[in-house]
Design a protein around this motif. Structure first.
Motif, PDB file in Angstrom:
ATOM      1  N   GLY A 181       9.040 -18.490  -7.133  1.00  0.00           N
ATOM      2  CA  GLY A 181       9.346 -17.066  -7.142  1.00  0.00           C
ATOM      3  C   GLY A 181       8.518 -16.245  -8.098  1.00  0.00           C
ATOM      4  O   GLY A 181       8.851 -15.076  -8.367  1.00  0.00           O
ATOM      5  N   LEU A 182       7.414 -16.796  -8.629  1.00  0.00           N
ATOM      6  CA  LEU A 182       6.579 -16.036  -9.552  1.00  0.00           C
ATOM      7  C   LEU A 182       5.995 -14.816  -8.855  1.00  0.00           C
ATOM      8  O   LEU A 182       5.577 -14.877  -7.696  1.00  0.00           O
ATOM      9  N   ILE A 183       5.989 -13.711  -9.554  1.00  0.00           N
ATOM     10  CA  ILE A 183       5.434 -12.475  -9.015  1.00  0.00           C
ATOM     11  C   ILE A 183       3.926 -12.483  -9.258  1.00  0.00           C
ATOM     12  O   ILE A 183       3.463 -12.519 -10.400  1.00  0.00           O
ATOM     13  N   LEU A 184       3.167 -12.426  -8.182  1.00  0.00           N
ATOM     14  CA  LEU A 184       1.714 -12.484  -8.249  1.00  0.00           C
ATOM     15  C   LEU A 184       1.121 -11.078  -8.186  1.00  0.00           C
ATOM     16  O   LEU A 184       1.803 -10.099  -7.859  1.00  0.00           O
ATOM     17  N   ARG A 185      -0.173 -11.005  -8.454  1.00  0.00           N
ATOM     18  CA  ARG A 185      -0.848  -9.710  -8.412  1.00  0.00           C
ATOM     19  C   ARG A 185      -0.778  -9.097  -7.014  1.00  0.00           C
ATOM     20  O   ARG A 185      -0.614  -7.881  -6.864  1.00  0.00           O
ATOM     21  N   THR A 186      -0.894  -9.938  -5.982  1.00  0.00           N
ATOM     22  CA  THR A 186      -0.839  -9.420  -4.614  1.00  0.00           C
ATOM     23  C   THR A 186       0.520  -8.783  -4.322  1.00  0.00           C
ATOM     24  O   THR A 186       0.603  -7.809  -3.572  1.00  0.00           O
ATOM     25  N   ASP A 187       1.591  -9.332  -4.910  1.00  0.00           N
ATOM     26  CA  ASP A 187       2.919  -8.745  -4.725  1.00  0.00           C
ATOM     27  C   ASP A 187       2.981  -7.339  -5.310  1.00  0.00           C
ATOM     28  O   ASP A 187       3.516  -6.411  -4.704  1.00  0.00           O
ATOM     29  N   VAL A 188       2.407  -7.197  -6.504  1.00  0.00           N
ATOM     30  CA  VAL A 188       2.418  -5.891  -7.169  1.00  0.00           C
ATOM     31  C   VAL A 188       1.531  -4.901  -6.428  1.00  0.00           C
ATOM     32  O   VAL A 188       1.905  -3.741  -6.203  1.00  0.00           O
ATOM     33  N   GLU A 189       0.339  -5.342  -6.015  1.00  0.00           N
ATOM     34  CA  GLU A 189      -0.571  -4.440  -5.310  1.00  0.00           C
ATOM     35  C   GLU A 189       0.030  -3.983  -3.987  1.00  0.00           C
ATOM     36  O   GLU A 189      -0.140  -2.826  -3.581  1.00  0.00           O
ATOM     37  N   ARG A 190       0.742  -4.891  -3.311  1.00  0.00           N
ATOM     38  CA  ARG A 190       1.381  -4.524  -2.049  1.00  0.00           C
ATOM     39  C   ARG A 190       2.469  -3.467  -2.283  1.00  0.00           C
ATOM     40  O   ARG A 190       2.608  -2.510  -1.526  1.00  0.00           O
ATOM     41  N   ALA A 191       3.235  -3.645  -3.356  1.00  0.00           N
ATOM     42  CA  ALA A 191       4.286  -2.686  -3.669  1.00  0.00           C
ATOM     43  C   ALA A 191       3.706  -1.335  -4.076  1.00  0.00           C
ATOM     44  O   ALA A 191       4.233  -0.282  -3.719  1.00  0.00           O
ATOM     45  N   ILE A 192       2.603  -1.355  -4.809  1.00  0.00           N
ATOM     46  CA  ILE A 192       1.962  -0.104  -5.228  1.00  0.00           C
ATOM     47  C   ILE A 192       1.455   0.659  -4.012  1.00  0.00           C
ATOM     48  O   ILE A 192       1.626   1.874  -3.894  1.00  0.00           O
ATOM     49  N   ALA A 193       0.815  -0.079  -3.089  1.00  0.00           N
ATOM     50  CA  ALA A 193       0.282   0.566  -1.888  1.00  0.00           C
ATOM     51  C   ALA A 193       1.391   1.192  -1.055  1.00  0.00           C
ATOM     52  O   ALA A 193       1.229   2.274  -0.485  1.00  0.00           O
ATOM     53  N   ALA A 194       2.545   0.505  -0.986  1.00  0.00           N
ATOM     54  CA  ALA A 194       3.661   1.012  -0.194  1.00  0.00           C
ATOM     55  C   ALA A 194       4.296   2.239  -0.840  1.00  0.00           C
ATOM     56  O   ALA A 194       4.856   3.100  -0.154  1.00  0.00           O
ATOM     57  N   ALA A 195       4.199   2.323  -2.172  1.00  0.00           N
ATOM     58  CA  ALA A 195       4.864   3.417  -2.890  1.00  0.00           C
ATOM     59  C   ALA A 195       4.008   4.662  -2.999  1.00  0.00           C
ATOM     60  O   ALA A 195       4.519   5.745  -3.281  1.00  0.00           O
ATOM     61  N   GLU A 196       2.692   4.541  -2.777  1.00  0.00           N
ATOM     62  CA  GLU A 196       1.812   5.696  -2.937  1.00  0.00           C
ATOM     63  C   GLU A 196       2.104   6.727  -1.859  1.00  0.00           C
ATOM     64  O   GLU A 196       2.203   6.395  -0.678  1.00  0.00           O
ATOM     65  N   PRO A 197       2.215   8.004  -2.220  1.00  0.00           N
ATOM     66  CA  PRO A 197       2.481   9.054  -1.221  1.00  0.00           C
ATOM     67  C   PRO A 197       1.296   9.230  -0.298  1.00  0.00           C
ATOM     68  O   PRO A 197       0.149   9.175  -0.719  1.00  0.00           O
ATOM     69  N   ALA A 198       1.574   9.379   0.983  1.00  0.00           N
ATOM     70  CA  ALA A 198       0.509   9.572   1.966  1.00  0.00           C
ATOM     71  C   ALA A 198      -0.084  10.959   1.823  1.00  0.00           C
ATOM     72  O   ALA A 198       0.612  11.935   1.548  1.00  0.00           O
ATOM     73  N   THR A 199      -1.375  11.066   2.007  1.00  0.00           N
ATOM     74  CA  THR A 199      -2.071  12.343   1.935  1.00  0.00           C
ATOM     75  C   THR A 199      -2.238  12.893   3.341  1.00  0.00           C
ATOM     76  O   THR A 199      -2.768  12.213   4.216  1.00  0.00           O
ATOM     77  N   VAL A 200      -1.799  14.127   3.571  1.00  0.00           N
ATOM     78  CA  VAL A 200      -1.909  14.730   4.893  1.00  0.00           C
ATOM     79  C   VAL A 200      -3.299  15.311   5.046  1.00  0.00           C
ATOM     80  O   VAL A 200      -3.696  16.188   4.280  1.00  0.00           O
ATOM     81  N   PRO A 201      -4.081  14.830   6.001  1.00  0.00           N
ATOM     82  CA  PRO A 201      -5.440  15.332   6.158  1.00  0.00           C
ATOM     83  C   PRO A 201      -5.459  16.731   6.742  1.00  0.00           C
ATOM     84  O   PRO A 201      -4.530  17.142   7.439  1.00  0.00           O
ATOM     85  N   ALA A 202      -6.534  17.467   6.470  1.00  0.00           N
ATOM     86  CA  ALA A 202      -6.702  18.807   7.020  1.00  0.00           C
ATOM     87  C   ALA A 202      -7.398  18.714   8.362  1.00  0.00           C
ATOM     88  O   ALA A 202      -8.051  17.725   8.673  1.00  0.00           O
ATOM     89  N   LEU A 203      -7.232  19.797   9.181  1.00  0.00           N
ATOM     90  CA  LEU A 203      -7.926  19.847  10.443  1.00  0.00           C
ATOM     91  C   LEU A 203      -9.397  20.125  10.210  1.00  0.00           C
ATOM     92  O   LEU A 203      -9.822  20.504   9.117  1.00  0.00           O
ATOM     93  N   ALA A 204     -10.183  19.947  11.239  1.00  0.00           N
ATOM     94  CA  ALA A 204     -11.624  20.130  11.102  1.00  0.00           C
ATOM     95  C   ALA A 204     -11.976  21.543  10.656  1.00  0.00           C
ATOM     96  O   ALA A 204     -12.957  21.757   9.953  1.00  0.00           O
ATOM     97  N   ASN A 205     -11.177  22.544  11.061  1.00  0.00           N
ATOM     98  CA  ASN A 205     -11.487  23.919  10.684  1.00  0.00           C
ATOM     99  C   ASN A 205     -10.951  24.294   9.312  1.00  0.00           C
ATOM    100  O   ASN A 205     -11.017  25.444   8.900  1.00  0.00           O
ATOM    101  N   GLY A 206     -10.357  23.328   8.594  1.00  0.00           N
ATOM    102  CA  GLY A 206      -9.885  23.572   7.241  1.00  0.00           C
ATOM    103  C   GLY A 206      -8.425  23.950   7.155  1.00  0.00           C
ATOM    104  O   GLY A 206      -7.861  24.001   6.070  1.00  0.00           O
ATOM    105  N   SER A 207      -7.761  24.241   8.277  1.00  0.00           N
ATOM    106  CA  SER A 207      -6.355  24.602   8.226  1.00  0.00           C
ATOM    107  C   SER A 207      -5.486  23.371   8.142  1.00  0.00           C
ATOM    108  O   SER A 207      -5.902  22.278   8.505  1.00  0.00           O
ATOM    109  N   ALA A 208      -4.272  23.538   7.674  1.00  0.00           N
ATOM    110  CA  ALA A 208      -3.358  22.411   7.546  1.00  0.00           C
ATOM    111  C   ALA A 208      -2.859  21.992   8.918  1.00  0.00           C
ATOM    112  O   ALA A 208      -2.871  22.773   9.873  1.00  0.00           O
TER     113      ALA A 208
END
Length: 448
Positions: A181-208
């Motif tokens: 049950g040792l917590i490895l680096r991959t476990d932490v990196e996976r949790a960090i990636a899941a917790a990061e807020p998603a960035t909403v991309p802009a449209l090609a013309n610059g509008s949201a």
């Protein structure tokens, strides 16, 4: 009376100062023999198994897969008795034995470092039985799905704790995938990636983007420039900074070269010869005619150093990245011997078992990028060498042969050279000789 001997990461040569743990070959409590490999590590040059000079019982391991270990830092501790014989088990190792520091382990009865729940909390040490389940003994077994475990959590690597602390991650929320049950680096990196807020991309013309519209959101991936990839990046960057390179190229009719290879391989009992081996033989003949290209530049003394022996490197793509195995004394080998050595080194490169000595000391490099289906390239010189021959794919093309248009097997040859070492006349002469040998392999007989 048993005593504990500490085995540290030895000097791996070639100026290497650290290595990354790939996998452990022993467990705490295992009995090991003298010179038995205990860990597989990846250096900036190769993947190697590290043998332990002591015979006895492994009482502690230092680090987890993915951890960087500097030369001179402990890898394992081994319990041996005063007469050099190994105790029968780690239980025979006395509590009064010498304690050793390190990254997350100490000697004794298989002790491990158990960190408290949050990434920033201070860790504590305690002794556990070899192979015991740390979570069960500490009461750190997770509760209901999504719940937070009480008490300390099993984290051996300081890197894991630091990574969690930097990202504000509570380690008690994780269930480790490592042994016991040792917590490895991959476990932490996976949790960090899941917790990061998603960035909403802009449209090609610059509008949201419009509310409610589906958006494909990805997560950026960061790959550390270390190990083999880091070494390649450093060498290529240094080559670009220091070497004023230039490239010339020429198309050559390789039809006769392929016919000669087919005739060689058709001979009874003959060792199979590759096109790369024939090109290697051509390179050694060309360097014998133009020895000023088998050289390097000593920038500290402002001198060109011409080298007596040709140690021919050839680029090989592996799962770990690009490596350049070196054929020692290529100028003194026959075509068959070159073919055999290329095959041996290529197999070792793909298996990750090349030694540092087999990856260093080259004086000239042959780069067969044609295996990727491309015609040409302007390669970067393998620092500190002075030149590199590039070979594109051999493909059927229209070609004027003996005054008539015909379909021939054509290859593009490129030659990149250090302009401090030679000028266009020498580089052009070298490349033209190589092309002549490709078009008329009998040219090689002149120097036999």
């Amino acid at each position: 009376m048993p005593q504990v001997l500490e085995f540290t990461l030895p000097d791996l040569g070639e100026g290497l100062t650290e290595a990354e743990i790939v996998r452990w070959l022993v467990e705490v409590g295992d009995v090991v023999a003298v010179d038995q490999p205990v860990v597989e590590v990846e250096t900036a040059k190769a993947m190697v198994e590290v043998p332990c000079p002591y015979g006895g019982v492994v009482t502690a391991r230092f680090g987890e897969p993915g951890d960087e270990v500097p030369v001179g830092k402990p890898l394992v501790t081994v319990a041996v008795d005063g007469q050099g014989a190994a105790p029968e088990s780690v239980a025979d190792f006395p509590d009064t034995a010498r304690q050793t520091g390190g990254s997350g382990a100490e000697s004794g009865s298989g002790s491990v470092l158990v960190g408290y729940g949050t990434g920033g909390a201070a860790p504590r040490r305690r002794r556990v039985r070899p192979g015991a389940d740390v979570r069960a003994e500490d009461g750190a077994e997770g509760g209901a799905e999504g719940g937070v475990a009480e008490g300390p959590v099993p984290v051996v690597s300081p890197l894991v704790r630091r990574l969690a602390r930097e990202h504000g991650l509570d380690l008690r929320t994780l269930r480790g995938t490592g042994k016991n049950g040792l917590i490895l680096r991959t476990d932490v990196e996976r949790a960090i990636a899941a917790a990061e807020p998603a960035t909403v991309p802009a449209l090609a013309n610059g509008s949201a983007t419009q509310a409610g519209s589906p958006v494909a959101v990805g997560t950026e991936t960061r790959v550390p420039l270390r190990g083999l990839r880091g070494l390649v990046a450093e060498k290529l960057s240094r080559s670009r900074r220091e070497i004023p390179d230039a490239t010339t190229w020429v198309d050559a009719d390789a039809t006769e070269l392929l016919a000669v290879r087919a005739a060689m391989n058709a001979a009874s009992g003959a060792r199979k010869v590759s096109v790369l081996a024939l090109l290697a033989r051509i390179c050694t003949a060309a360097l014998a005619r133009y020895p000023e290209l088998n050289a390097r530049v000593d920038t500290e003394r402002n001198e060109i150093v011409r080298l007596p022996a040709v140690h021919l490197g050839f680029a090989a793509q592996t799962d770990r990245g690009l490596v350049v195995p070196v054929i020692r004394d290529a100028h003194a080998r026959t075509t068959e011997e070159l073919a055999a050595e290329i095959a041996r080194l290529t197999e070792a490169a793909r298996a990750g078992t090349l030694s540092p000595a087999e990856l260093t000391g080259g004086t000239f490099t042959l780069n067969n990028y044609g295996v990727f289906g491309v015609d040409g390239s302007t390669p970067i010189i393998n620092h500190p060498e002075a030149a590199m021959l590039g070979v594109g794919r051999i493909a059927a093309k229209p070609w004027v042969h003996e005054g008539e248009l015909a379909v021939r097997q054509v290859v593009q040859l490129s030659f990149t050279f250090d302009h401090r070492v030679c000028d266009g006349g020498t580089s052009g002469g070298f490349l033209r000789f190589v092309a002549d040998c490709v078009e008329q392999p009998a040219v090689l007989l002149r120097g036999v």
